[in-house]
Design a protein around this motif. Sequence first.
Motif, short mmCIF file in Angstrom:
data_model
loop_
_atom_site.label_atom_id
_atom_site.label_comp_id
_atom_site.label_asym_id
_atom_site.label_seq_id
_atom_site.Cartn_x
_atom_site.Cartn_y
_atom_site.Cartn_z
N THR A 157 0.82 -1.21 0.00
CA THR A 157 0.00 0.00 0.00
C THR A 157 0.85 1.26 0.00
O THR A 157 0.35 2.33 -0.31
N GLN A 158 2.13 1.14 0.33
CA GLN A 158 3.04 2.29 0.30
C GLN A 158 3.65 2.49 -1.08
O GLN A 158 4.48 3.38 -1.25
N CYS A 159 3.27 1.69 -2.05
CA CYS A 159 3.86 1.76 -3.39
C CYS A 159 3.05 2.61 -4.35
O CYS A 159 3.27 2.55 -5.55
N GLY A 160 2.11 3.37 -3.87
CA GLY A 160 1.36 4.25 -4.75
C GLY A 160 -0.06 3.77 -4.99
O GLY A 160 -0.45 2.67 -4.63
N SER A 161 -0.81 4.63 -5.66
CA SER A 161 -2.24 4.36 -5.84
C SER A 161 -2.51 3.22 -6.83
O SER A 161 -3.49 2.50 -6.67
N ASP A 162 -1.65 3.03 -7.82
CA ASP A 162 -1.88 1.95 -8.79
C ASP A 162 -1.77 0.58 -8.12
O ASP A 162 -2.61 -0.30 -8.35
N VAL A 163 -0.74 0.41 -7.31
CA VAL A 163 -0.55 -0.88 -6.62
C VAL A 163 -1.67 -1.09 -5.60
O VAL A 163 -2.21 -2.19 -5.48
N THR A 164 -2.03 -0.03 -4.90
CA THR A 164 -3.11 -0.14 -3.91
C THR A 164 -4.43 -0.49 -4.58
O THR A 164 -5.19 -1.31 -4.06
N SER A 165 -4.71 0.09 -5.74
CA SER A 165 -5.96 -0.24 -6.44
C SER A 165 -5.95 -1.69 -6.92
O SER A 165 -6.99 -2.35 -6.94
N LYS A 166 -4.77 -2.22 -7.28
CA LYS A 166 -4.70 -3.65 -7.65
C LYS A 166 -5.01 -4.54 -6.44
O LYS A 166 -5.66 -5.57 -6.58
N LEU A 167 -4.54 -4.12 -5.26
CA LEU A 167 -4.87 -4.88 -4.04
C LEU A 167 -6.37 -4.85 -3.77
O LEU A 167 -6.96 -5.86 -3.42
N ILE A 168 -6.96 -3.69 -3.95
CA ILE A 168 -8.40 -3.56 -3.70
C ILE A 168 -9.19 -4.38 -4.71
O ILE A 168 -10.13 -5.09 -4.34
N LYS A 169 -8.81 -4.32 -5.98
CA LYS A 169 -9.52 -5.07 -7.01
C LYS A 169 -9.38 -6.58 -6.83
O LYS A 169 -10.25 -7.35 -7.22
N SER A 170 -8.28 -7.00 -6.22
CA SER A 170 -8.07 -8.43 -6.00
C SER A 170 -8.84 -8.95 -4.79
O SER A 170 -8.79 -10.13 -4.49
N ARG A 171 -9.52 -8.05 -4.10
CA ARG A 171 -10.34 -8.39 -2.93
C ARG A 171 -9.50 -8.78 -1.71
O ARG A 171 -9.97 -9.50 -0.83
N ALA A 172 -8.27 -8.31 -1.66
CA ALA A 172 -7.43 -8.57 -0.49
C ALA A 172 -7.99 -7.87 0.75
O ALA A 172 -7.81 -8.34 1.87
N VAL A 173 -8.70 -6.78 0.55
CA VAL A 173 -9.31 -6.06 1.67
C VAL A 173 -10.36 -6.94 2.34
O VAL A 173 -10.51 -6.92 3.57
N ASP A 174 -11.07 -7.73 1.55
CA ASP A 174 -12.06 -8.64 2.12
C ASP A 174 -11.39 -9.66 3.04
O ASP A 174 -11.94 -10.03 4.08
N LEU A 175 -10.21 -10.11 2.64
CA LEU A 175 -9.47 -11.06 3.49
C LEU A 175 -9.02 -10.39 4.78
O LEU A 175 -9.03 -11.02 5.85
N LEU A 176 -8.62 -9.12 4.70
CA LEU A 176 -8.25 -8.39 5.92
C LEU A 176 -9.44 -8.27 6.86
O LEU A 176 -9.31 -8.46 8.07
N LEU A 177 -10.59 -7.95 6.31
CA LEU A 177 -11.79 -7.85 7.14
C LEU A 177 -12.18 -9.22 7.71
O LEU A 177 -12.66 -9.31 8.84
N GLY A 178 -11.95 -10.27 6.94
CA GLY A 178 -12.22 -11.62 7.44
C GLY A 178 -11.35 -11.96 8.64
O GLY A 178 -11.79 -12.59 9.59
N ILE A 179 -10.09 -11.52 8.58
CA ILE A 179 -9.19 -11.75 9.72
C ILE A 179 -9.69 -10.99 10.93
O ILE A 179 -9.71 -11.50 12.05
N LEU A 180 -10.12 -9.76 10.70
CA LEU A 180 -10.59 -8.92 11.80
C LEU A 180 -11.85 -9.49 12.45
O LEU A 180 -12.01 -9.42 13.67
N GLU A 181 -12.72 -10.07 11.65
CA GLU A 181 -13.98 -10.60 12.17
C GLU A 181 -13.85 -12.02 12.72
O GLU A 181 -14.80 -12.55 13.30
N GLU A 182 -12.71 -12.64 12.53
CA GLU A 182 -12.50 -14.03 12.96
C GLU A 182 -12.55 -14.13 14.48
O GLU A 182 -11.92 -13.34 15.19
N PRO A 183 -13.31 -15.10 15.02
CA PRO A 183 -13.34 -15.26 16.48
C PRO A 183 -11.97 -15.71 17.00
O PRO A 183 -11.23 -16.41 16.32
N TYR A 184 -11.65 -15.27 18.17
CA TYR A 184 -10.41 -15.59 18.88
C TYR A 184 -9.17 -15.00 18.22
O TYR A 184 -8.06 -15.40 18.51
#
Length: 187
Positions: A157-184
């Motif tokens: 995410t520190q590599c600029g907006s193009d790389v960050t948008s590729k992360l977002i389009k790949s749905r990596a953010v969904d995986l981050l939220l999944g980790i956050l919502e995971e019990p324990y």
Amino acid sequence: ESDEEIPDEIEEADFAQDVDMGDLNISEYNEDAWMSVSVSFNPYQCILTPFQHFDLNAMSIKSKSDDEKIQELLDLTAQLTADTLSAKWISGLEDVSALVETNAAFLSRRSSDSDSVVEKLVGWTKVALDINLARKQPPLINIRQMKAGLKLTCSLTQCGSDVTSKLIKSRAVDLLLGILEEPYMAS
């Protein structure tokens, strides 16, 4: 001896000896004066500006060490494959995270080398952040995998907006939220 038993005059005298207050008279500011102070923030009373970031493409100064680090990143990404989730792959992922931070300008450029590396790193990020794959790993390896995935995400995410948008389009953010919502899951 508790604080309640010490008279206020002694506390003020000790404070005045420790800190030079100049012309300020502390006795004017008692508890009642502070109780009337009300600080609140109203977001509608300010003008918010759009998010801005440093354009990494503007960086044009390169040295020999930069070329060596770029080559090291290219070599390491060519050697590692996410097919076998082993301790060696996770160690390599940790090394890649450090190299991504130092080669952010290279990864933000539009070239065939940088695009292929970014695509590979985004894929690895998704694999490393997958909680279901981490559960299949041995106990300490799974934690290292998740930490390496989080660190790689931060680095990308520190590599600029193009790389960050590729992360977002790949749905990596969904995986981050999944980790956050995971019990324990520890915070």
